[in-house]
Design a protein around this motif. Structure first.
Motif, PDB file in Angstrom:
ATOM      1  N   PHE A  26       0.939  -1.114   0.029  1.00 52.31           N
ATOM      2  CA  PHE A  26       0.111  -0.006  -0.021  1.00 52.31           C
ATOM      3  C   PHE A  26       0.802   1.243  -0.020  1.00 52.31           C
ATOM      4  CE2 PHE A  26      -2.062   3.339   2.277  1.00 52.31           C
ATOM      5  CZ  PHE A  26      -3.154   3.606   1.481  1.00 52.31           C
ATOM      6  N   GLU A  27       1.959   1.227   0.900  1.00 50.17           N
ATOM      7  CA  GLU A  27       2.784   2.282   0.834  1.00 50.17           C
ATOM      8  C   GLU A  27       3.566   2.682  -0.189  1.00 50.17           C
ATOM      9  OE1 GLU A  27       3.614   2.471   5.691  1.00 50.17           O
ATOM     10  OE2 GLU A  27       4.739   0.946   4.549  1.00 50.17           O
ATOM     11  N   ARG A  28       4.021   1.714  -1.147  1.00 42.74           N
ATOM     12  CA  ARG A  28       4.907   1.431  -2.320  1.00 42.74           C
ATOM     13  C   ARG A  28       3.719   2.274  -3.284  1.00 42.74           C
ATOM     14  NH1 ARG A  28       7.041  -3.038  -0.612  1.00 42.74           N
ATOM     15  NH2 ARG A  28       5.566  -4.476  -1.955  1.00 42.74           N
ATOM     16  N   VAL A  29       2.439   1.852  -3.484  1.00 44.28           N
ATOM     17  CA  VAL A  29       1.552   2.467  -4.450  1.00 44.28           C
ATOM     18  C   VAL A  29       1.190   3.782  -4.130  1.00 44.28           C
ATOM     19  CG1 VAL A  29      -1.090   2.274  -5.213  1.00 44.28           C
ATOM     20  CG2 VAL A  29       0.263   0.117  -4.814  1.00 44.28           C
ATOM     21  N   VAL A  30       1.221   3.923  -2.891  1.00 42.43           N
ATOM     22  CA  VAL A  30       0.754   5.725  -2.467  1.00 42.43           C
ATOM     23  C   VAL A  30       1.946   6.474  -2.969  1.00 42.43           C
ATOM     24  CG1 VAL A  30       0.465   7.070  -0.634  1.00 42.43           C
ATOM     25  CG2 VAL A  30      -0.733   5.100  -0.735  1.00 42.43           C
ATOM     26  N   ASP A  31       3.271   5.833  -2.683  1.00 44.87           N
ATOM     27  CA  ASP A  31       4.341   6.844  -2.937  1.00 44.87           C
ATOM     28  C   ASP A  31       4.497   6.962  -4.610  1.00 44.87           C
ATOM     29  OD1 ASP A  31       5.173   7.152  -0.376  1.00 44.87           O
ATOM     30  OD2 ASP A  31       6.712   5.414  -0.263  1.00 44.87           O
ATOM     31  N   SER A  32       4.267   5.752  -5.434  1.00 44.09           N
ATOM     32  CA  SER A  32       4.325   5.872  -6.973  1.00 44.09           C
ATOM     33  C   SER A  32       3.185   6.878  -7.271  1.00 44.09           C
ATOM     34  CB  SER A  32       4.118   4.536  -7.318  1.00 44.09           C
ATOM     35  OG  SER A  32       2.899   3.905  -7.231  1.00 44.09           O
ATOM     36  N   LEU A  33       2.050   6.747  -6.811  1.00 47.10           N
ATOM     37  CA  LEU A  33       1.171   7.869  -7.146  1.00 47.10           C
ATOM     38  C   LEU A  33       1.288   9.138  -6.729  1.00 47.10           C
ATOM     39  CD1 LEU A  33      -2.052   5.454  -6.887  1.00 47.10           C
ATOM     40  CD2 LEU A  33      -0.914   5.861  -8.946  1.00 47.10           C
ATOM     41  N   SER A  44      -9.012   7.916  -8.037  1.00 50.05           N
ATOM     42  CA  SER A  44      -9.483   6.654  -8.810  1.00 50.05           C
ATOM     43  C   SER A  44      -8.470   5.357  -8.961  1.00 50.05           C
ATOM     44  CB  SER A  44      -9.970   7.029 -10.136  1.00 50.05           C
ATOM     45  OG  SER A  44      -9.125   7.514 -10.919  1.00 50.05           O
ATOM     46  N   GLU A  45      -6.852   5.674  -9.163  1.00 47.55           N
ATOM     47  CA  GLU A  45      -5.975   4.846  -9.311  1.00 47.55           C
ATOM     48  C   GLU A  45      -5.964   4.042  -7.922  1.00 47.55           C
ATOM     49  OE1 GLU A  45      -5.529   8.054  -9.837  1.00 47.55           O
ATOM     50  OE2 GLU A  45      -5.107   8.103 -12.083  1.00 47.55           O
ATOM     51  N   LEU A  46      -5.999   4.842  -6.712  1.00 49.23           N
ATOM     52  CA  LEU A  46      -5.786   4.110  -5.644  1.00 49.23           C
ATOM     53  C   LEU A  46      -7.071   3.333  -5.333  1.00 49.23           C
ATOM     54  CD1 LEU A  46      -3.924   3.578  -3.142  1.00 49.23           C
ATOM     55  CD2 LEU A  46      -4.904   5.800  -2.071  1.00 49.23           C
ATOM     56  N   ARG A  47      -7.977   3.899  -5.701  1.00 44.27           N
ATOM     57  CA  ARG A  47      -9.470   3.011  -5.426  1.00 44.27           C
ATOM     58  C   ARG A  47      -9.647   1.697  -6.311  1.00 44.27           C
ATOM     59  NH1 ARG A  47     -14.737   3.638  -3.715  1.00 44.27           N
ATOM     60  NH2 ARG A  47     -16.381   2.539  -4.919  1.00 44.27           N
ATOM     61  N   GLU A  48      -9.038   1.823  -7.319  1.00 42.77           N
ATOM     62  CA  GLU A  48      -8.987   0.642  -8.324  1.00 42.77           C
ATOM     63  C   GLU A  48      -7.698  -0.433  -7.657  1.00 42.77           C
ATOM     64  OE1 GLU A  48     -10.652  -0.674 -10.751  1.00 42.77           O
ATOM     65  OE2 GLU A  48     -12.110   1.143 -10.383  1.00 42.77           O
ATOM     66  N   TRP A  49      -6.521  -0.082  -7.093  1.00 39.10           N
ATOM     67  CA  TRP A  49      -5.756  -0.902  -6.660  1.00 39.10           C
ATOM     68  C   TRP A  49      -6.341  -1.347  -5.493  1.00 39.10           C
ATOM     69  CZ3 TRP A  49      -3.360  -1.491  -1.770  1.00 39.10           C
ATOM     70  CH2 TRP A  49      -2.221  -2.388  -1.763  1.00 39.10           C
TER      71      TRP A  49
END
Length: 75
Positions: A26-33, A44-49
Motif C-alpha cells: 500500500f505504501e509503495r503504491v501511494v508513493d508511486s502515485l 481513482s487509481e488508488l481505489r482500483e488498486w
C-alpha cells in the motif's frame, strides 16, 4: 568461563540489530502515485488498486470504510 545468557547489550559488538523497516505494498503504491493522505479518497487509481488487492494486501481500515469495501478474510 561460562557462556553469557540474556539479551546482548545494544552498544556491544555482536548485538542483534532489528530488521530494517519494509514498506507495505500500500505504501509503495501511494508513493508511486505521489498521494498525500488527504488525497487517498479522491484517487481513482488508488481505489482500483484497493479493489483488486484488499483481500490479500494491507489497506488501512479507515480507507476501506471510506471506499465502502468489505474484506474477504477467507482464502
Amino acid at each position: 568461563m561460562a557462556p553469557q545468557r540474556g539479551t546482548p547489550h545494544p552498544a556491544r559488538p555482536g548485538a542483534i540489530n532489528p530488521p530494517p523497516f519494509l514498506e507495505s505494498s500500500f505504501e509503495r503504491v501511494v508513493d508511486s502515485l505521489k498521494l498525500s493522505p488527504e488525497q487517498y479518497q479522491s484517487s481513482s487509481e488508488l481505489r482500483e488498486w484497493v479493489l483488486r488487492n484488499k483481500d490479500h494486501k494491507y489497506v488501512p481500515p479507515d480507507l476501506l470504510k471510506a471506499f465502502g469495501f468489505q474484506v474477504n478474510l477467507e482464502p
